[in-house]
Design an enzyme around this catalytic site. Sequence first.
Site, PDB file in Angstrom:
ATOM      1  CE  LYS A  20      -3.665  -2.671   2.092  1.00  0.00           C
ATOM      2  NZ  LYS A  20      -4.699  -3.090   3.033  1.00  0.00           N
ATOM      3  CG  ASP A  46      -9.710  -0.869   3.966  1.00  0.00           C
ATOM      4  OD1 ASP A  46      -9.306  -1.000   3.078  1.00  0.00           O
ATOM      5  OD2 ASP A  46      -9.009  -1.145   5.187  1.00  0.00           O
ATOM      6  CD  GLN A  73      -3.292  -4.814   6.283  1.00  0.00           C
ATOM      7  OE1 GLN A  73      -3.282  -3.496   5.579  1.00  0.00           O
ATOM      8  NE2 GLN A  73      -3.933  -5.798   5.713  1.00  0.00           N
TER       9      GLN A  73
HETATM   10  C1  BQF Z   1      -0.229 -10.116  -6.061  1.00  0.00           C
HETATM   11  C2  BQF Z   1      -5.415  -9.340   2.169  1.00  0.00           C
HETATM   12  C3  BQF Z   1      -6.241 -11.561   3.195  1.00  0.00           C
HETATM   13  C4  BQF Z   1      -6.467 -11.021   4.280  1.00  0.00           C
HETATM   14  C5  BQF Z   1      -6.125  -9.552   4.335  1.00  0.00           C
HETATM   15  C6  BQF Z   1      -0.632  -7.973  -4.557  1.00  0.00           C
HETATM   16  C7  BQF Z   1      -1.686  -7.725  -2.431  1.00  0.00           C
HETATM   17  C8  BQF Z   1      -1.572  -9.381  -2.509  1.00  0.00           C
HETATM   18  C9  BQF Z   1      -1.353  -9.851  -3.680  1.00  0.00           C
HETATM   19  C10 BQF Z   1      -2.048  -7.138  -1.200  1.00  0.00           C
HETATM   20  C11 BQF Z   1      -4.881  -8.567   1.071  1.00  0.00           C
HETATM   21  C12 BQF Z   1      -4.675  -9.308  -0.171  1.00  0.00           C
HETATM   22  C13 BQF Z   1      -4.571  -7.477   1.400  1.00  0.00           C
HETATM   23  C14 BQF Z   1      -0.695  -9.361  -4.686  1.00  0.00           C
HETATM   24  C15 BQF Z   1      -3.697  -6.557   0.308  1.00  0.00           C
HETATM   25  C16 BQF Z   1      -4.322  -8.170  -1.198  1.00  0.00           C
HETATM   26  O1  BQF Z   1       0.481  -9.395  -6.839  1.00  0.00           O
HETATM   27  O2  BQF Z   1      -0.930 -10.988  -6.374  1.00  0.00           O
HETATM   28  C17 BQF Z   1      -0.991  -7.246  -3.688  1.00  0.00           C
HETATM   29  O3  BQF Z   1      -1.428  -6.137  -0.621  1.00  0.00           O
HETATM   30  N1  BQF Z   1      -3.230  -7.167  -0.835  1.00  0.00           N
HETATM   31  C18 BQF Z   1      -4.739  -6.688   2.549  1.00  0.00           C
HETATM   32  O4  BQF Z   1      -4.276  -5.578   2.898  1.00  0.00           O
HETATM   33  O5  BQF Z   1      -5.316  -7.836   3.495  1.00  0.00           O
HETATM   34  C19 BQF Z   1      -5.588  -8.824   3.480  1.00  0.00           C
HETATM   35  C20 BQF Z   1      -5.765 -10.789   2.028  1.00  0.00           C
END
Ligand code: BQF
Length: 307
Positions: A52, A119, A96
């Site tokens: 992020k 969010d 987060q």
């Molecule tokens: C990629 C998330 C489960 C629980 C809480 C790029 C992200 C992930 C994968 C990422 C996720 C999943 C996020 C890829 C944010 C997605 O290249 O495939 C980016 O940073 N995510 C989160 O903040 O909380 C989570 C999944």
Amino acid sequence: MANIIDGKAVSAQVKENIRIEAENLKKQGIEIGLAVVIVGNDPASQVYVRNKEKACEAVGFNSYKYALDENTTEQELLALIDKLNRDEKVNGILVQLPLPKHLDDKVIINNILPEKDVDAFHPVNVGKIMIGDYSFLPCTPAGVMELIKSTGTDITGKKCVVIGRSNIVGKPMAMLLLHKNGTVTICHSKTNDLPKVCSQADILVAAVGKPKIITADYIKEGAVVIDVGMDRDENGKLCGDVDFENCKDKAGYITPVPGGVGPMTIAMLMQNTLTAAKQQNGLLEGQSEKSADGKDRNMWNKLFLHT
Ligand code: BQF
């Protein structure tokens, strides 16, 4: 072999448009700021927070990271949120998830100003999503919608099956598909004959949280298959809920993991932060009116009708 949907490429395009808008706002003296709060040392959460921050840098937003100790009290976290709510440099606030067990995410989220809740987890924003009044888009479902759009698939009248009923993905995902005139089914752990229900879907969105459980027998020939999973396979390697190798020849379009939904989630967060900044600077007034049918408006129009 199905067409592989390139989430990285689509997200790069979305972020480039945001970057240009942010650059123009900067010329008018408006800087955009996102506060990212992380509590504790969960390694996955640390990766997501870094993603992020990197995205903020790429689009020209200021990011303010608050990394708090695992043992932070509710009172301390609420004091930080209160400070960020009042901080004019901060247009968007995200905490987060998941939070350490002693903290109740409901209490924390309820205390973020809805206008800064990028969010879209605050009950006010959840309610707005339900009635189709999108000030903020739910990030992951909105990212999925963009990926479906990138295939050229018209959702109207299509059978859409969402597997998973979480407040973060499954439920808002079903709403967005419904608002686009899909015929939507939500499946979950108690659903009878899941493969049969899924194999009728023209559009299948998997948000289960179990590695590779979706195999070819769940897929209708030519379907659009979107994988929201972020799982680990038997070797500890990142994978999705969909068994990609097993499904790729039957699906019409399929997203990979990584490089599918994940990057889109981040791009949509940037989109929401831009929206927050515009709203807070009085730049979205003219767009907050209803369209003739009273349904599609704001971000919805911009993102899903005619970008
Ligand atoms: C990629 C998330 C489960 C629980 C809480 C790029 C992200 C992930 C994968 C990422 C996720 C999943 C996020 C890829 C944010 C997605 O290249 O495939 C980016 O940073 N995510 C989160 O903040 O909380 C989570 C999944």
